[in-house]
Design a protein around this motif. Structure first.
Motif, PDB file in Angstrom:
ATOM      1  N   LYS A 164       0.615  -3.400  -4.159  1.00 15.13           N
ATOM      2  CA  LYS A 164      -0.300  -3.607  -3.019  1.00 15.13           C
ATOM      3  C   LYS A 164      -0.884  -2.285  -2.519  1.00 15.13           C
ATOM      4  N   SER A 165       0.020  -1.312  -2.265  1.00 20.21           N
ATOM      5  CA  SER A 165      -0.473  -0.027  -1.734  1.00 20.21           C
ATOM      6  C   SER A 165      -1.368   0.664  -2.744  1.00 20.21           C
ATOM      7  N   THR A 166      -0.982   0.585  -4.015  1.00 22.87           N
ATOM      8  CA  THR A 166      -1.812   1.220  -5.040  1.00 22.87           C
ATOM      9  C   THR A 166      -3.199   0.581  -5.040  1.00 22.87           C
ATOM     10  N   ALA A 197      -5.613  -2.090   5.769  1.00 24.80           N
ATOM     11  CA  ALA A 197      -4.443  -1.881   6.617  1.00 24.80           C
ATOM     12  C   ALA A 197      -3.199  -2.133   5.766  1.00 24.80           C
ATOM     13  N   ASP A 198      -2.493  -1.057   5.431  1.00 28.08           N
ATOM     14  CA  ASP A 198      -1.346  -1.180   4.525  1.00 28.08           C
ATOM     15  C   ASP A 198      -0.063  -1.385   5.323  1.00 28.08           C
ATOM     16  N   GLU A 199       0.383  -2.612   5.424  1.00 32.20           N
ATOM     17  CA  GLU A 199       1.576  -2.982   6.184  1.00 32.20           C
ATOM     18  C   GLU A 199       1.582  -2.296   7.555  1.00 32.20           C
ATOM     19  N   PRO A 200       0.532  -2.538   8.346  1.00 30.77           N
ATOM     20  CA  PRO A 200       0.373  -1.755   9.576  1.00 30.77           C
ATOM     21  C   PRO A 200       1.427  -2.039  10.636  1.00 30.77           C
TER      22      PRO A 200
HETATM   23 MG   LIG Z   1       3.242  -0.451  -0.225  1.00 31.62          MG
END
Ligand SMILES: [Mg+2]
Ligand SMILES: Nc1ncnc2c1ncn2[C@@H]1O[C@H](COP(=O)(O)OP(=O)(O)OP(=O)(O)O)[C@@H](O)[C@H]1O
Ligand code: SF4
Length: 370
Positions: A72-74, A196-199
């Motif tokens: 996901k983050s990538t 928004a990465d796991e904000p």
């Molecule tokens: Mg991540």
């Protein structure tokens, strides 16, 4: 909220049919692994993201969910161009930005912003809040009407912070307030898309809902599109009109929120929705819809052949090991609902409310909204 800060409403309707703002095709990121002595050479690759297709409409909120390590983050970093893709294409507002240089990216860079998971490490502890929020404007040479300082105060107010705290340092704020500072910084350039990465995952449960509410307000009132990354479906339920479920570097199911929640077709999505532990996976029992996903996600260095979910799938058959299921629309599903599974109908998997876990903060949020 200050009127002056309200951005124009998006032109397109805010649903699956919205005008496309971002589109990624076949997005791939393989991180090389080096080994050997004395000469290091490439011995393999972490297939972090492997052929992801995704779109986000103007002003639309899309949730991207999946277990830890699924990429996901990538994906978020590829979209915001913090990482260079190995393959695939990223199109933003009709422009191919896949390999755009810094200079070519300049006009677009300010329109795509990212909010990170950890409000502690994403803010410079030695800078005042005012400096943190104004620096993107200064870097991009933006001089808003009324001056930069005035704009920072407006942004602080907009995210629910006291504008008088302009000269304070991040350590003087709580976790939730620091994430609000991160939101203000992301808004300072009038973005059209926020990744928004796991904000909220680093925040106390009691304040997660408040920050989700703020982001939702930003999305709805300012018409900003969101790619909202989360590892469970509960949090994006409130936020996203469309959902994409990722497993081991691939999108396995994507569709409108209601369609995904009420009629998940991929066993992995169904497992994410289902949460009751210690129930046998027996199709004949009443409880067959309650699924406990056993085992770990396989290594992205050596993903399983065929369908990557097959080592944990209770429906896997021989074909699943030899052929990769394409992401396609399943008959009977609504439009805009695509699933990557060879046997999506067999047996029917209808999610029930009882299968969906809500954490306490989100349950409270739901109540608030009633
Ligand atoms: Mg991540
Ligand atoms: N710079 C890197 N070099 C090598 N491997 C990496 C790098 N960044 C990420 N990975 C690997 O790529 C895979 C996907 O990582 P990613 O951080 O995108 O997952 P994620 O879905 O965001 O997980 P989480 O929910 O834990 O944040 C993981 O196996 C991770 O270890
Ligand atoms: S393709 Fe096969 S292994 Fe993959 S999810 Fe569908 S049934 Fe399971």
């Amino acid at each position: 909220m200050s009127d002056k800060l309200t951005l124009p409403k998006p032109q397109g309707p805010v649903d699956g049919a919205a005008e496309t703002l971002l589109s990624v095709e076949g997005l791939t990121k393989h991180f090389p692994i080096y080994g050997g002595f004395p000469i290091k050479r490439k011995v393999g690759a972490v297939q972090a993201v492997d052929g992801v297709d995704l779109t986000v409409g103007v002003g639309e909120s899309v949730g991207l969910v999946g277990e830890s390590g699924c990429g996901k983050s990538t994906t978020g970093r590829l979209i915001t161009r913090l990482l260079e893709p190995t393959a695939g294409k990223v199109t933003y507002a009709g422009q191919d930005i896949t390999h755009a240089s810094r200079r070519q990216m300049a006009p677009v860079r300010s329109e795509i912003q990212m909010i990170f998971q950890d409000p502690y490490s994403s803010l410079n502890p030695r800078q005042t809040v005012g400096t943190i929020i104004k620096s993107p404007m200064e870097v991009n040479g933006i001089n808003p009407k009324g001056g930069v300082e005035n704009r920072v105060r407006e942004l602080l107010e907009l995210v629910g912070l006291n504008p008088e705290h302009y000269n304070r340092f991040p350590h003087e704020f709580s976790g939730g307030q620091r994430q609000r500072i991160g939101v203000a910084r992301a808004l300072s350039l009038n973005p059209k898309l926020i990744v928004a990465d796991e904000p909220v995952s680093a925040l106390d449960v009691s304040i997660q809902a408040q920050v989700v509410n703020l982001l939702q307000k930003v999305q709805e009132e300012m018409g900003i599109a969101f790619l909202f990354i989360a590892h469970d479906l509960a949090i994006v339920r409130h936020f996203s009109q469309r959902l994409a479920v990722m497993y081991l570097g691939k999108v396995v199911e994507v569709g409108d929120r209601d369609s995904i929640y009420n009629r998940p077709r991929h066993p992995y999505t169904h497992a994410l929705l289902s949460a009751v532990p210690e129930v046998a996976l027996d199709d004949e029992t009443e409880d067959r819809e309650r699924i406990r996903l056993s085992g770990d996600v396989p290594s992205p260095i050596h993903p399983p052949s065929g369908c990557r979910f097959r080592t944990r799938c209770w429906k896997a058959q021989d074909k699943c090991a030899t052929s990769e299921p394409p992401l396609v629309q399943i008959s009977g599903n609504r439009e805009n609902h695509l699933t990557a599974c060879h046997f999506p109908e067999d047996p029917t998997t209808e999610a029930r409310d009882a299968d969906i876990v809500l954490d306490p903060a989100l349950a409270a949020l739901e109540k608030e909204g009633e």
